[in-house]
Design a protein around this motif. Sequence first.
Motif, mmCIF file in Angstrom:
data_model
loop_
_atom_site.group_PDB
_atom_site.id
_atom_site.type_symbol
_atom_site.label_atom_id
_atom_site.label_comp_id
_atom_site.label_asym_id
_atom_site.label_seq_id
_atom_site.Cartn_x
_atom_site.Cartn_y
_atom_site.Cartn_z
ATOM 1 N N LEU A 182 19.049 3.506 -16.539
ATOM 2 C CA LEU A 182 18.525 4.652 -15.790
ATOM 3 C C LEU A 182 18.744 4.461 -14.293
ATOM 4 C CD1 LEU A 182 15.184 5.342 -17.704
ATOM 5 C CD2 LEU A 182 17.287 6.693 -17.782
ATOM 6 N N LEU A 183 18.570 3.239 -13.815
ATOM 7 C CA LEU A 183 18.797 2.939 -12.400
ATOM 8 C C LEU A 183 20.243 3.233 -12.011
ATOM 9 C CD1 LEU A 183 18.007 1.681 -9.661
ATOM 10 C CD2 LEU A 183 18.543 -0.559 -10.654
ATOM 11 N N ILE A 184 21.193 2.748 -12.801
ATOM 12 C CA ILE A 184 22.609 2.940 -12.487
ATOM 13 C C ILE A 184 23.010 4.406 -12.625
ATOM 14 C CG2 ILE A 184 24.971 2.271 -13.063
ATOM 15 C CD1 ILE A 184 23.206 0.026 -11.860
ATOM 16 N N PRO A 227 15.236 5.196 -8.991
ATOM 17 C CA PRO A 227 15.225 3.834 -8.438
ATOM 18 C C PRO A 227 13.850 3.420 -7.936
ATOM 19 C CG PRO A 227 16.782 5.255 -7.231
ATOM 20 C CD PRO A 227 16.206 6.058 -8.339
ATOM 21 N N VAL A 228 13.096 4.382 -7.386
ATOM 22 C CA VAL A 228 11.741 4.069 -6.900
ATOM 23 C C VAL A 228 10.852 3.662 -8.074
ATOM 24 C CG1 VAL A 228 9.706 4.976 -5.711
ATOM 25 C CG2 VAL A 228 11.995 5.660 -4.965
ATOM 26 N N ILE A 229 10.993 4.352 -9.202
ATOM 27 C CA ILE A 229 10.188 4.044 -10.386
ATOM 28 C C ILE A 229 10.523 2.655 -10.928
ATOM 29 C CG2 ILE A 229 9.849 4.668 -12.813
ATOM 30 C CD1 ILE A 229 10.092 7.616 -11.933
ATOM 31 N N VAL A 230 11.790 2.290 -10.921
ATOM 32 C CA VAL A 230 12.193 0.957 -11.399
ATOM 33 C C VAL A 230 11.593 -0.127 -10.506
ATOM 34 C CG1 VAL A 230 14.132 -0.607 -11.764
ATOM 35 C CG2 VAL A 230 14.304 1.780 -12.498
ATOM 36 N N ILE A 231 11.646 0.100 -9.198
ATOM 37 C CA ILE A 231 11.045 -0.859 -8.261
ATOM 38 C C ILE A 231 9.535 -0.939 -8.480
ATOM 39 C CG2 ILE A 231 10.574 -1.334 -5.814
ATOM 40 C CD1 ILE A 231 13.314 -0.032 -5.202
ATOM 41 N N LEU A 232 8.899 0.227 -8.668
ATOM 42 C CA LEU A 232 7.456 0.269 -8.918
ATOM 43 C C LEU A 232 7.109 -0.491 -10.202
ATOM 44 C CD1 LEU A 232 4.641 1.435 -8.196
ATOM 45 C CD2 LEU A 232 5.247 3.438 -9.599
ATOM 46 N N TYR A 233 7.927 -0.323 -11.212
ATOM 47 C CA TYR A 233 7.723 -1.009 -12.496
ATOM 48 C C TYR A 233 7.720 -2.523 -12.316
ATOM 49 C CZ TYR A 233 8.918 -2.522 -17.284
ATOM 50 O OH TYR A 233 8.946 -3.139 -18.504
ATOM 51 N N ILE A 234 8.658 -3.009 -11.542
ATOM 52 C CA ILE A 234 8.746 -4.456 -11.298
ATOM 53 C C ILE A 234 7.548 -4.941 -10.495
ATOM 54 C CG2 ILE A 234 10.103 -6.265 -10.172
ATOM 55 C CD1 ILE A 234 12.601 -4.561 -10.800
ATOM 56 N N LEU A 235 7.200 -4.204 -9.434
ATOM 57 C CA LEU A 235 6.086 -4.606 -8.576
ATOM 58 C C LEU A 235 4.760 -4.591 -9.331
ATOM 59 C CD1 LEU A 235 6.981 -2.795 -5.211
ATOM 60 C CD2 LEU A 235 7.189 -5.229 -5.751
ATOM 61 N N LEU A 236 4.508 -3.526 -10.107
ATOM 62 C CA LEU A 236 3.259 -3.446 -10.873
ATOM 63 C C LEU A 236 3.180 -4.571 -11.900
ATOM 64 C CD1 LEU A 236 2.787 0.395 -11.525
ATOM 65 C CD2 LEU A 236 1.393 -1.083 -10.072
ATOM 66 N N SER A 237 4.315 -4.923 -12.488
ATOM 67 C CA SER A 237 4.333 -6.004 -13.471
ATOM 68 C C SER A 237 3.975 -7.334 -12.821
ATOM 69 C CB SER A 237 5.710 -6.099 -14.126
ATOM 70 O OG SER A 237 6.005 -4.936 -14.864
ATOM 71 N N ILE A 238 4.530 -7.585 -11.636
ATOM 72 C CA ILE A 238 4.243 -8.831 -10.911
ATOM 73 C C ILE A 238 2.774 -8.887 -10.514
ATOM 74 C CG2 ILE A 238 4.717 -10.144 -8.818
ATOM 75 C CD1 ILE A 238 7.607 -9.085 -8.969
ATOM 76 N N ILE A 239 2.246 -7.758 -9.990
ATOM 77 C CA ILE A 239 0.844 -7.700 -9.584
ATOM 78 C C ILE A 239 -0.069 -7.892 -10.795
ATOM 79 C CG2 ILE A 239 -0.969 -6.188 -8.662
ATOM 80 C CD1 ILE A 239 1.231 -4.909 -6.899
ATOM 81 N N ASN A 240 0.261 -7.205 -11.892
ATOM 82 C CA ASN A 240 -0.546 -7.291 -13.108
ATOM 83 C C ASN A 240 -0.537 -8.716 -13.675
ATOM 84 O OD1 ASN A 240 -2.024 -5.948 -15.357
ATOM 85 N ND2 ASN A 240 -0.244 -6.567 -16.546
#
Length: 244
Positions: free
Chosen positions: A148-150, A228-241
Motif C-alpha cells: 500500500l505504501l509503494i 504513507p502517513v498511516i503506515v508511519i502511524l502504524y509503526i509508531l503506535l506499535s512501538i509506543i504500545n
Amino acid sequence: MRSYIPNFLTLLNLFSGCVATVFAVLNQLEMAAIFVFIGIFFDFFDGLAARALNVQSEIGVQLDSLADMVTSGVVPGIVMFQLLDMSQASGWSEGQLGGIPWLGADVAPISFFGFIITLASAYRLAKFNVDENQVSSFIGLPTPANTLLILSLPLILLYHHNDALNNIILNQWFLLGLTLVSAYLLNSRIELFALKFGNWSFKDNAVRYLFLVASLVLLITLRFLAIPVIVILYILLSIINKNT
C-alpha cells in the motif's frame, strides 16, 4: 465444502495480483493499484473466513503466502521499477503514468533496484511461514502494508497535482532510499500489532481502535497522501504500545 471457502478467497487474491501485474508491466499504475487493493481485501477476509469457519489448514497458510508473493511482492517491485525508470525521464506529465511511449527501447539500469522490494518480500514471507510467534502480532512490516505504501506513490502523482510532491516522488534518490527502507522494514525485528480482535473490549484493543479511527480521518482529509502517513502511524503506535 466450507473448508474450500478461505482458499477460494486466497485464489481471488492471487488472481487480482496477476491482473495487477499485467497492468503494472504496461505502466497502467492506477489500474494496478485498484487490483492490488482488491487482492488485499481478499487477503484480509480469507483469514477471517478460516477462523470463523474453523477450517485453518497448513495448505491455506502456504497458499496465502504464495498469493501474497504476487500481489504484495511482485507488483510493488514492478511499480518501483516503473517509478525509478520514470525518474530518469526528462520531465513528468500526468499522461506518462498511462502508457509507455516515452520508454522507447531502453530501460534505465537503476530501475532494476526496484525489485529489491520483491526480494525482501519473498524473504519476509518465507520467514513468516516458519515463524510460530507471529500470531497476535507481526515481526517486521507486513507485505500488504508495504505494498500500500509503494502503490500510494503513483496515486499521489495522479490525484494530488502538487509539483513539490511530484518532484519528491520522482527523485531517484528518494525512490532508492524508500526501496532500501522498505526492504529493511519488511525484515526488521520491529514488533507490530495485528488487526485481530480477540474481543470487542476497548481496554484490550485501544491501540487498534485508535489506529482505525485515525486512519479513517486521515483518508478522508488527505486522500491517497494519507497512506504513507498511516503506515508511519502504524509503526509508531506499535512501538509506543510495545513500550507501555
